[in-house]
Each structure stands twice: as structure tokens, then as C-alpha cells.
Write a protein that holds these residues in place. Sequence first.
Motif, PDB file in Angstrom:
ATOM      1  N   PRO A  73       0.802  -1.234   0.000  1.00 31.69           N
ATOM      2  CA  PRO A  73       0.000   0.000   0.000  1.00 31.69           C
ATOM      3  C   PRO A  73       0.830   1.277   0.000  1.00 31.69           C
ATOM      4  O   PRO A  73       0.443   2.258  -0.652  1.00 31.69           O
TER       5      PRO A  73
ATOM      6  N   LYS B 229       6.484  -1.398  -6.031  1.00 30.11           N
ATOM      7  CA  LYS B 229       5.347  -2.304  -6.243  1.00 30.11           C
ATOM      8  C   LYS B 229       5.665  -3.356  -7.294  1.00 30.11           C
ATOM      9  O   LYS B 229       5.294  -4.522  -7.156  1.00 30.11           O
TER      10      LYS B 229
ATOM     11  N   LYS C  65      -5.225 -10.310  -2.661  1.00 30.56           N
ATOM     12  CA  LYS C  65      -4.705  -9.115  -2.001  1.00 30.56           C
ATOM     13  C   LYS C  65      -3.754  -8.357  -2.920  1.00 30.56           C
ATOM     14  O   LYS C  65      -3.771  -7.132  -2.978  1.00 30.56           O
TER      15      LYS C  65
ATOM     16  N   TYR D 274      -4.188  -4.435  -4.099  1.00 31.62           N
ATOM     17  CA  TYR D 274      -3.203  -3.382  -3.831  1.00 31.62           C
ATOM     18  C   TYR D 274      -2.638  -2.769  -5.113  1.00 31.62           C
ATOM     19  O   TYR D 274      -2.260  -1.600  -5.147  1.00 31.62           O
TER      20      TYR D 274
END
Length: 318
Positions: free
Chosen positions: A278, A285, A312, A316
Motif C-alpha cells: 500500500p 510495487k 490481495k 493493492y
Amino acid sequence: MSNPNPQPSFAARGAVDLSALQRPQSPPPGEPGGAPAAGGYVLDLTDENFPQVVQDSATYPVVVLLWIPTDQANSELGTLLGRLADEYAGRFLLGRVDAQAHPQIAAAFRVEGVPTVVAVLQGQPLPLFAGAASEEQVRAVLDQVLAAAEQNGVTGRAPVQGAGSAGATEAGAPEAEPEPELPPLHQEAYDAIETGDYEAAVAAYEKALRQDPKDAMASAGLAQVRLLLRTRDVDLQAVRTAAADAPSDLDAQLAVADTDMLGGKVQDAFDRLLELLPAADADAKERLRVRLVEYFEMVGATDPRVVKARQKLALYLY
């Protein structure tokens, strides 16, 4: 060899004195309610196959459980160790010794109570713990054993054992089915891993994927070998200390996630990297995504942990 001395951090408890063996409290291995039968990466040791296993400990780590299979507490530890042996997928072989049936082997380890767990590296016994232990404690000890094995050059993989035969087929027992032959490039990679030539293994798997980009076995193998390469010379304690000291350092967190995967702590590795997403910038990322996808390849797309982690990850990223 130098003595790696894993030094587990918990006291022995719950051991059964060999001088006062109690009546059976649990069904024999392989029967309902008992510990699983041998097979996979679990081998029942006998006077006949024990010398070969000691010799094999120069190639891959051996963890020996000395137990009474029909004692309830012993059976529970045997079940836990067997499950972890399969999860670690050949990074060590679990050898089980029925202390009643093979007292000479128990005497060789100077065992006074069961269950007792001992590692064997390059023919040298390393006492680990006796009595009951939690899964977390057992994992920690296994990680120490594997780290010590790597430091001493014992980096091979244990072969899959014939179900129930444990490498020493008793009279009348069925022979294990032979393992299917691997495709040539997979065999080339496997042979390279056995000799510690991870670079050659990477090259073989990459060639296999160029020939067939949908080769799932090659993708998983490539991810595993890259993990071995990244962790080949790491100091486990230094990696964990660095990650604890710098929770926002991406390199440190990727390194400790690798050690989690190496030790079979799959969920810990997933959670550590997912928690970073996050707040990560675009470059971070992408690095996290690539590493997590490699982990997913190793564990398998149908594993429930992978399914949840993929959800997940998508959340994100997008």
C-alpha cells in the motif's frame, strides 16, 4: 566438519523414559488415528538401511525421530514432523526409528527417552530436542539445521521415498512404483541443483521455458533455483536483524522474505511483502509483484494461501 550446533531455544519436556515404556495409546502409523505411514520424504529406519542414510547425510540433511509410534505424544510429534518434511519438499529427509524395534540404533544416539529428535549432517549427529514441541519451535530448529547444513556444503535434496517401503522393502511388501523420467532439460536442471550449480539449473529451466512458455514445472523450478541463488551465502541472523532495524528498506524485507520461504514459512513471506504494497511507489510495487509471483509459482496456484495472496496483490496493485 565444523560443529554447527543449532542449539534449540526450548527445554526438553514430555519425553517417555525408555526404561519404562508404556502400553500402546495410539494406532500404528498408517492406520486411522495414528501417524502417517512412511513415504514422501519420510523413511522408517531399520538396522539394514540406517548405514546408507548416515552416508547420505553428506548429500542432504537427515532429521531422525526416535519414537514409540504407538504412544500418543510420540505419534503427534511424528505427524507434525512428517507434515513439515513434505512441506520442505526434500530439503531434509525425516528418518523415523522405532526405539523398541531397533534398540541398537537408539543406543547409537545415546537416547534415554522418546520422542527425541537428532539431526545428522555429514555423518555427525547433532542433538536437537527431546519431548513435546510446538510447530513454531520445530520450524525454528529445522531452519537452524538447514542453515548449518548450507554452511557445511550439505545442500542436496532428499529423494522421494516409496510409500510404505521406506527404501527397505520387507519380505512380501510391494515395490514402490518407479518415478517417471523427467524431460531432458528438467533432468539437466535437477542434476545441476544436486551439484550446487544453480546457475546451470537456471539456464536449463530458462531454456525449457523458451521451448514451452506454459511449462508450469519449469516456472516453479526456475523460481525455486533463483531463491536458492539469492540465499546461497546469506547470514540468516544478519538478514533478520537488518529487516528488523529497517522495516521500510525494501531490499532488507525482500531478503528476509526469501529466508522465510527457504524455511517453509510461506504465509510469513506472503504477509511481509503484501504489507509493504500500500505505501510502495511504482518501482517498489513492481519488485514486490515480481517476487510474490515467483513465490506463487513455487507454492502452486491451487494452494489456498496463494489464492488469498493473489487476491490481495490484485487489490493493492489495481
